[in-house]
Design a protein around this motif. Structure first.
Motif, PDB file in Angstrom:
ATOM      1  N   GLU A  69       4.234  14.302 -16.650  1.00 62.74           N
ATOM      2  CA  GLU A  69       3.228  13.631 -15.821  1.00 62.74           C
ATOM      3  C   GLU A  69       2.694  12.395 -16.517  1.00 62.74           C
ATOM      4  OE1 GLU A  69       0.365  16.517 -14.568  1.00 62.74           O
ATOM      5  OE2 GLU A  69       1.835  17.549 -13.314  1.00 62.74           O
ATOM      6  N   PHE A  70       2.690  11.302 -15.786  1.00 63.02           N
ATOM      7  CA  PHE A  70       2.218  10.019 -16.278  1.00 63.02           C
ATOM      8  C   PHE A  70       0.908   9.686 -15.583  1.00 63.02           C
ATOM      9  CE2 PHE A  70       6.079   8.051 -18.250  1.00 63.02           C
ATOM     10  CZ  PHE A  70       6.970   9.080 -17.993  1.00 63.02           C
ATOM     11  N   GLU A  71       0.141   8.802 -16.215  1.00 67.75           N
ATOM     12  CA  GLU A  71      -1.086   8.378 -15.571  1.00 67.75           C
ATOM     13  C   GLU A  71      -0.754   7.521 -14.354  1.00 67.75           C
ATOM     14  OE1 GLU A  71      -4.335   7.135 -18.255  1.00 67.75           O
ATOM     15  OE2 GLU A  71      -4.480   5.456 -16.856  1.00 67.75           O
ATOM     16  N   LYS A  72       0.272   6.684 -14.487  1.00 70.94           N
ATOM     17  CA  LYS A  72       0.682   5.830 -13.372  1.00 70.94           C
ATOM     18  C   LYS A  72       1.849   6.473 -12.642  1.00 70.94           C
ATOM     19  CE  LYS A  72      -0.824   1.452 -15.315  1.00 70.94           C
ATOM     20  NZ  LYS A  72      -0.408   0.144 -15.819  1.00 70.94           N
ATOM     21  N   ALA A  73       1.626   6.725 -11.362  1.00 72.73           N
ATOM     22  CA  ALA A  73       2.641   7.421 -10.563  1.00 72.73           C
ATOM     23  C   ALA A  73       3.947   6.627 -10.468  1.00 72.73           C
ATOM     24  CB  ALA A  73       2.099   7.685  -9.173  1.00 72.73           C
ATOM     25  N   LEU A  74       3.802   5.319 -10.422  1.00 72.43           N
ATOM     26  CA  LEU A  74       5.005   4.491 -10.298  1.00 72.43           C
ATOM     27  C   LEU A  74       5.844   4.553 -11.577  1.00 72.43           C
ATOM     28  CD1 LEU A  74       6.244   2.589  -8.153  1.00 72.43           C
ATOM     29  CD2 LEU A  74       5.265   0.691  -9.427  1.00 72.43           C
ATOM     30  N   HIS A  78       9.712   5.714 -11.958  1.00 74.41           N
ATOM     31  CA  HIS A  78      10.737   4.930 -12.658  1.00 74.41           C
ATOM     32  C   HIS A  78      11.343   5.713 -13.812  1.00 74.41           C
ATOM     33  CE1 HIS A  78       8.859   0.980 -11.004  1.00 74.41           C
ATOM     34  NE2 HIS A  78       9.628   1.589 -10.130  1.00 74.41           N
ATOM     35  N   LEU A 162      15.096  -7.670 -18.817  1.00 78.84           N
ATOM     36  CA  LEU A 162      13.874  -8.372 -18.460  1.00 78.84           C
ATOM     37  C   LEU A 162      12.657  -7.891 -19.257  1.00 78.84           C
ATOM     38  CD1 LEU A 162      13.503 -10.553 -16.205  1.00 78.84           C
ATOM     39  CD2 LEU A 162      12.422  -8.756 -14.863  1.00 78.84           C
TER      40      LEU A 162
ATOM     41  N   HIS B  57       2.094   5.991  -3.682  1.00 82.50           N
ATOM     42  CA  HIS B  57       1.407   7.053  -4.396  1.00 82.50           C
ATOM     43  C   HIS B  57      -0.093   6.877  -4.211  1.00 82.50           C
ATOM     44  CE1 HIS B  57       5.017   8.472  -6.340  1.00 82.50           C
ATOM     45  NE2 HIS B  57       5.345   7.219  -6.596  1.00 82.50           N
ATOM     46  N   ASN B  60      -2.483   3.675  -5.077  1.00 88.12           N
ATOM     47  CA  ASN B  60      -1.654   2.505  -5.341  1.00 88.12           C
ATOM     48  C   ASN B  60      -1.844   1.496  -4.208  1.00 88.12           C
ATOM     49  OD1 ASN B  60      -0.636   3.512  -7.692  1.00 88.12           O
ATOM     50  ND2 ASN B  60       1.485   3.535  -7.033  1.00 88.12           N
ATOM     51  N   THR B 242      12.061  -4.487 -10.367  1.00 89.59           N
ATOM     52  CA  THR B 242      11.773  -4.838 -11.756  1.00 89.59           C
ATOM     53  C   THR B 242      10.390  -4.300 -12.077  1.00 89.59           C
ATOM     54  OG1 THR B 242      10.772  -6.908 -11.111  1.00 89.59           O
ATOM     55  CG2 THR B 242      13.085  -7.004 -11.637  1.00 89.59           C
ATOM     56  N   GLY B 243      10.306  -3.086 -12.564  1.00 89.75           N
ATOM     57  CA  GLY B 243       9.013  -2.490 -12.903  1.00 89.75           C
ATOM     58  C   GLY B 243       8.128  -2.366 -11.681  1.00 89.75           C
ATOM     59  N   GLY B 244       6.968  -3.028 -11.700  1.00 87.48           N
ATOM     60  CA  GLY B 244       6.028  -2.908 -10.594  1.00 87.48           C
ATOM     61  C   GLY B 244       6.368  -3.749  -9.367  1.00 87.48           C
ATOM     62  N   ILE B 284       3.021  -3.554  -6.740  1.00 89.41           N
ATOM     63  CA  ILE B 284       2.165  -2.374  -6.726  1.00 89.41           C
ATOM     64  C   ILE B 284       1.106  -2.486  -7.820  1.00 89.41           C
ATOM     65  CG2 ILE B 284       2.130   0.152  -6.964  1.00 89.41           C
ATOM     66  CD1 ILE B 284       4.041  -0.125  -4.813  1.00 89.41           C
ATOM     67  N   ASN B 286      -2.195  -0.391  -9.622  1.00 89.03           N
ATOM     68  CA  ASN B 286      -2.860   0.897  -9.762  1.00 89.03           C
ATOM     69  C   ASN B 286      -4.351   0.672  -9.645  1.00 89.03           C
ATOM     70  OD1 ASN B 286      -1.163   3.383 -10.858  1.00 89.03           O
ATOM     71  ND2 ASN B 286      -0.227   1.466 -11.499  1.00 89.03           N
ATOM     72  N   LYS B 289      -7.599   5.569 -12.001  1.00 92.82           N
ATOM     73  CA  LYS B 289      -6.665   6.419 -12.741  1.00 92.82           C
ATOM     74  C   LYS B 289      -6.057   7.463 -11.834  1.00 92.82           C
ATOM     75  CE  LYS B 289      -8.170   5.812 -17.454  1.00 92.82           C
ATOM     76  NZ  LYS B 289      -8.511   6.452 -18.705  1.00 92.82           N
ATOM     77  N   HIS B 290      -4.758   7.688 -12.066  1.00 90.79           N
ATOM     78  CA  HIS B 290      -4.042   8.692 -11.282  1.00 90.79           C
ATOM     79  C   HIS B 290      -4.202  10.038 -11.972  1.00 90.79           C
ATOM     80  CE1 HIS B 290      -0.806  10.320  -8.793  1.00 90.79           C
ATOM     81  NE2 HIS B 290      -0.454  10.967  -9.888  1.00 90.79           N
ATOM     82  N   LYS B 292      -3.388  14.209 -11.545  1.00 86.84           N
ATOM     83  CA  LYS B 292      -2.622  15.198 -10.750  1.00 86.84           C
ATOM     84  C   LYS B 292      -3.490  16.420 -10.487  1.00 86.84           C
ATOM     85  CE  LYS B 292       1.567  13.709 -10.048  1.00 86.84           C
ATOM     86  NZ  LYS B 292       2.761  14.024  -9.315  1.00 86.84           N
TER      87      LYS B 292
END
Lengths: 186, 292
Positions: A69-74, A78, A162, B57, B60, B242-244, B284, B286, B289-290, B292
């Protein structure tokens, strides 16, 4: 027929005699951390499964990659989709030995530092890992902690060009098993 | 007979012993497969124009900037369509992992749109596995462009609504497919004689070509009476993650980037060069804080 029964008993007994003190835990905590200029990457999973055969020091760990589990869902998405490919490689496994495992006094309160060596399999790649662990016995509760660093490239986890210079190429893994349970042989 | 039985029994016992020696974990592992949700059927919450089965999510914010240039067939004088551009900017927010709300504005007819999208079922494996994901989206649109009609249209005359069901499945890590039937109702039809309520059947697909790139297809076929200049909206695209950020580059015959516009107001024959180059940019953020 009688001889068959005797034979069975002999076999069963021999199996039983090999059963030794085994400890297990299904609620270990495994976390990783990597510092980078862009953003720190950290995640934890509290469903680490482990089993330790005290007599010969054999120790095994298993963890579901999707359980991190990560703090950032995205970031979590990934991690699963692009980095560790968890639907293709769902589990990480460690199979190793604790040196001088049978010398640990499990019945009295003490803290012992041990050497652990073994094979870590993740993302379909197996590498040898060697680290130290601290085994603590307090009020009859056996717990263990360990920390080690791995290089992502060793496990064929590729970082896109990148962001290549913004993401740390190594990660530090921390393992914490708050309480081992005694395995009652079935 | 007894001998045979004994051998079978013995070999069975030996086998269990053998298994024990192989892995200690076998002693304690659960035999029941845990329920696991299938994620990442599409890279983005939109295939190209249409909603995908993907959700944002929780907490987001997705800022999307969508551009469609003019027809490539307009030739070098219009720099193959690059002289003209329609755009839509939108802000989508994940209230929960299964509910997203969004607001957008398109330059085309200066139209505002508001939508709610909820995931009813998520594809999963293990105990209680679901073979598909089911999402429902509903939206409300109003165009604000000045009208030169004798009788000025009021707010409700300018409004339109849609409801869409999206049924999709990630067949493999490479291939995902969805069906998206949609019902669009416009208070005032664009052309005289057009049906005010149009049903359209839609389909979307994703084919991953590398870890971070995928080819996409987005198509709808409207049923009912629309002006003969209308065509079926068809778009093919390339998603780059590319990432976000997700960049979606595409070729499409649709100018409109909201549901009413691309279903009821697409003109141009895709196969005769009436294609627009376009891109969607999704970023995206954030918010908070996410947990769970």
């Amino acid at each position: 027929m009688k001889s068959l029964l005797v034979l069975n008993l002999v076999v069963l007994f021999s199996v039983n005699s090999t059963a030794q003190t085994k400890y297990y835990s299904k609620a270990g905590i495994i976390s990783f951390y990597s510092k980078s200029s862009m953003e720190n990457i950290e995640a934890s999973n509290n469903k680490l499964v482990s089993i330790w055969d005290v007599s010969n020091g054999q120790i095994e760990f298993a963890v579901l990659m999707k359980g991190f589990e990560f703090e950032k869902a995205l970031m979590q998405e990934h991690f699963n989709e692009n980095y560790v490919e968890s639907s293709k490689y769902p589990k990480a496994l460690f199979n190793g030995t604790i040196e001088k495992s049978n010398a640990i006094a499990l019945l009295s309160d003490n803290i012992t530092t041990v050497q652990v060596k073994g094979l870590l399999t993740m993302h379909g790649v197996t590498n040898s890992v060697s680290t130290t662990a601290i085994i603590t016995i307090k009020n009859g509760v056996v717990s263990a902690v360990s920390k080690f660093t791995i290089a992502l490239a060793d496990y064929k986890i590729s970082i896109p060009l990148l962001v290549a210079d913004k993401i740390n190429k190594t990660i530090t893994i921390t393992i914490n098993i708050p309480a081992f349970q005694l395995l009652i042989s079935k | 007979m007894v001998k045979v039985k004994a051998i079978i029994l013995l070999s069975f016992i030996l086998l269990t012993v053998q298994l024990k020696a192989q892995s200690l974990l076998k002693d304690i592992e659960d035999s029941v497969a845990v329920k696991e949700k299938i994620t990442g059927a599409f890279k983005s919450t939109r295939v190209i124009n249409a909603h995908s089965i993907e959700m944002l999510h929780k907490r987001n914010l997705d800022v999307r900037i969508m551009h469609r240039f003019g027809f490539i067939s307009s030739g070098v004088k219009q720099l193959y369509g690059l002289d003209n551009a329609a755009m839509r900017i939108s802000f989508d927010y994940g209230l929960t992992d299964n509910t997203t709300i969004g607001f957008g504005r398109s330059t085309f007819r200066k139209e505002l749109d508001l939508f709610v999208k909820t995931r009813i079922v998520q594809q999963s494996t293990g105990v209680g596995a679901m073979p598909v994901s089911l999402v429902v989206a509903a939206g409300d649109l109003v165009w604000t462009e000045e009208s030169f009609n004798m009788v000025k249209p009021n707010f409700s005359d300018r409004s339109s609504y849609y409801v869409q069901l999206i049924l999709g499945r990630k067949f493999s890590s490479i291939f995902s497919l969805q069906l998206s039937p949609i019902l669009v109702h416009s208070s005032t039809a664009v052309n005289t004689g057009d049906d005010k309520t149009i049903f359209a059947m839609g389909g979307g697909a994703r084919f991953k070509v590398s870890k971070r790139m995928a080819l996409t297809l987005d198509y709808h076929h409207p049923f009912g009476v629309l002006n003969q200049i209308n065509t079926d909206p068809l778009s093919v695209g390339l998603d780059i993650e590319t990432g976000g950020h997700v960049f979606q580059l595409q070729f499409s015959n649709a100018t409109g980037m909201n549901e009413r516009a691309y279903i009821t107001q697409t003109t141009g024959n895709f196969f005769k060069g009436d294609i627009r180059f376009g891109f969607n940019l999704s970023r995206i953020f954030n918010i908070g804080k996410h947990k769970k």
